[in-house]
Design a protein around this motif. Structure first.
Motif, PDB file in Angstrom:
ATOM      1  N   GLY A 156      -3.878   0.979  -1.845  1.00 53.57           N
ATOM      2  CA  GLY A 156      -2.866   0.015  -2.346  1.00 53.57           C
ATOM      3  C   GLY A 156      -3.585  -1.332  -2.282  1.00 53.57           C
ATOM      4  O   GLY A 156      -4.966  -1.192  -2.510  1.00 53.57           O
ATOM      5  N   GLN A 157      -2.872  -2.385  -2.193  1.00 49.76           N
ATOM      6  CA  GLN A 157      -3.254  -3.663  -2.247  1.00 49.76           C
ATOM      7  C   GLN A 157      -2.407  -4.644  -1.481  1.00 49.76           C
ATOM      8  O   GLN A 157      -1.296  -4.376  -1.208  1.00 49.76           O
ATOM      9  CB  GLN A 157      -3.507  -4.226  -3.759  1.00 49.76           C
ATOM     10  CG  GLN A 157      -2.257  -4.240  -4.507  1.00 49.76           C
ATOM     11  CD  GLN A 157      -2.080  -4.862  -5.729  1.00 49.76           C
ATOM     12  OE1 GLN A 157      -3.275  -4.838  -6.468  1.00 49.76           O
ATOM     13  NE2 GLN A 157      -1.031  -5.382  -6.267  1.00 49.76           N
ATOM     14  N   GLU A 226       1.098  -3.189  -0.750  1.00 48.68           N
ATOM     15  CA  GLU A 226       1.938  -2.366  -2.041  1.00 48.68           C
ATOM     16  C   GLU A 226       1.056  -1.126  -2.063  1.00 48.68           C
ATOM     17  O   GLU A 226      -0.175  -1.248  -2.272  1.00 48.68           O
ATOM     18  CB  GLU A 226       1.848  -3.167  -3.212  1.00 48.68           C
ATOM     19  CG  GLU A 226       2.745  -4.625  -3.254  1.00 48.68           C
ATOM     20  CD  GLU A 226       2.564  -5.500  -4.525  1.00 48.68           C
ATOM     21  OE1 GLU A 226       1.615  -5.070  -5.224  1.00 48.68           O
ATOM     22  OE2 GLU A 226       3.271  -6.338  -4.477  1.00 48.68           O
ATOM     23  N   LYS A 228       1.153   2.456  -4.423  1.00 43.82           N
ATOM     24  CA  LYS A 228       1.647   2.798  -5.816  1.00 43.82           C
ATOM     25  C   LYS A 228       2.814   3.978  -5.355  1.00 43.82           C
ATOM     26  O   LYS A 228       2.534   4.869  -4.707  1.00 43.82           O
ATOM     27  CB  LYS A 228       0.802   3.224  -6.788  1.00 43.82           C
ATOM     28  CG  LYS A 228       1.225   3.830  -8.129  1.00 43.82           C
ATOM     29  CD  LYS A 228       0.121   4.043  -8.945  1.00 43.82           C
ATOM     30  CE  LYS A 228       0.607   4.272 -10.267  1.00 43.82           C
ATOM     31  NZ  LYS A 228      -0.765   4.658 -11.462  1.00 43.82           N
ATOM     32  N   GLY A 229       3.822   3.700  -6.040  1.00 39.06           N
ATOM     33  CA  GLY A 229       4.924   4.879  -5.781  1.00 39.06           C
ATOM     34  C   GLY A 229       5.770   4.749  -4.385  1.00 39.06           C
ATOM     35  O   GLY A 229       6.568   5.596  -4.417  1.00 39.06           O
ATOM     36  N   GLU A 230       5.473   3.646  -3.866  1.00 38.18           N
ATOM     37  CA  GLU A 230       6.560   3.430  -2.581  1.00 38.18           C
ATOM     38  C   GLU A 230       6.811   1.839  -2.651  1.00 38.18           C
ATOM     39  O   GLU A 230       6.399   1.131  -3.356  1.00 38.18           O
ATOM     40  CB  GLU A 230       5.673   3.582  -1.414  1.00 38.18           C
ATOM     41  CG  GLU A 230       4.982   5.023  -1.149  1.00 38.18           C
ATOM     42  CD  GLU A 230       4.204   5.256   0.166  1.00 38.18           C
ATOM     43  OE1 GLU A 230       4.494   4.099   0.871  1.00 38.18           O
ATOM     44  OE2 GLU A 230       3.340   6.292   0.399  1.00 38.18           O
TER      45      GLU A 230
END
Length: 243
Positions: A156-157, A226, A228-230
């Motif tokens: 994520g980031q 963040e 992805k998908g959460e």
């Protein structure tokens, strides 16, 4: 017819002339000796005058030698201090790496043994801050972990900002901006991450450095993660006390 010349004879005058000549001859060595004595006297006077100066020169040379010895000692002490500091730095680095490894192992076991009722996924464990001896400079370290048994990397980031006030205005500064020009500077935000069980920023559990701008009063650090998908995960950490 021959020419006759009449000469007057004065025996006393002749004797006086001879005596004057003899006295002149005798005075030559006397004058020479007197000159020699005068020169010797002047030489002794000059020597006597310069003796204190020579003594002072010797004193200054002795003081200079002593200063040089002190500088040598100080230089040796500085080298010893530098060596000690370098040794301390290496020791600290080794301990930080050992702690990081233990934190990784601990995060792994916590993730595996986490109760099923707990939500699995990313955790922002801590944002550690330390003051330094340089004004406006601080050390920081961010710790991320994962709950669950997943074997695929969690990617994520991160968006990390330092919030506070600049004069009368509320200001939010990206962490990357505060590390510009410093060792371990962050190139940009958002910051990418990818790990299975545990990750530290910067890596290996080390501390990095940030520098606050003049006149900025920090109040807190906001970390937004963040995946992805959460749903994004957000945590806020208070700034350390100034005292």
């Amino acid at each position: 017819m021959g020419t006759w010349e009449v000469r007057l004879s004065d025996p006393g005058r002749v004797r006086r002339a001879r005596l004057a000549f003899l006295l002149a001859i005798l005075l030559i060595p006397v004058a020479f000796y007197s000159g020699t004595l005068w020169q010797a006297h002047n030489t002794q006077a000059v020597v006597a005058e310069h003796q204190p100066m020579q003594a002072r020169i010797l004193e200054l040379e002795a003081e200079l030698d002593e200063v040089r010895q002190r500088l040598t000692v100080v230089g040796s002490g500085k080298n010893v201090a530098q060596q000690a500091n370098e040794q301390n730095r290496l020791t600290i680095k080794l301990l930080e790496e050992q702690i990081y490894k233990q934190q990784q192992d601990l995060a792994f076991y916590k993730g595996v043994l986490a109760p099923a009722s707990r939500r699995e996924g990313l955790r922002v464990r801590a944002f550690e801050l330390q003051a330094t001896d340089k004004p406006l400079h601080f050390r920081y370290k961010l710790l991320l972990s994962r709950v669950g048994k997943g074997d695929t990397p969690l990617a994520g980031q991160l968006l990390i900002t330092v919030e506070g006030r600049q004069g009368d205005k509320a200001v939010s500064l990206p962490l990357a901006e505060l590390t510009r020009g410093l060792p371990d500077q962050l190139n940009a935000q958002p910051l990418p991450f990818s790990f299975k069980h545990f990750q530290a920023i910067p890596d290996a559990g080390r501390f990095a450095e940030l520098r606050l701008p003049e006149g900025f009063e920090p109040s807190q650090v906001k970390v937004r993660a963040e995946v992805k998908g959460e749903k994004p995960l957000e945590r806020v950490f208070k700034w350390i006390d100034k005292e």
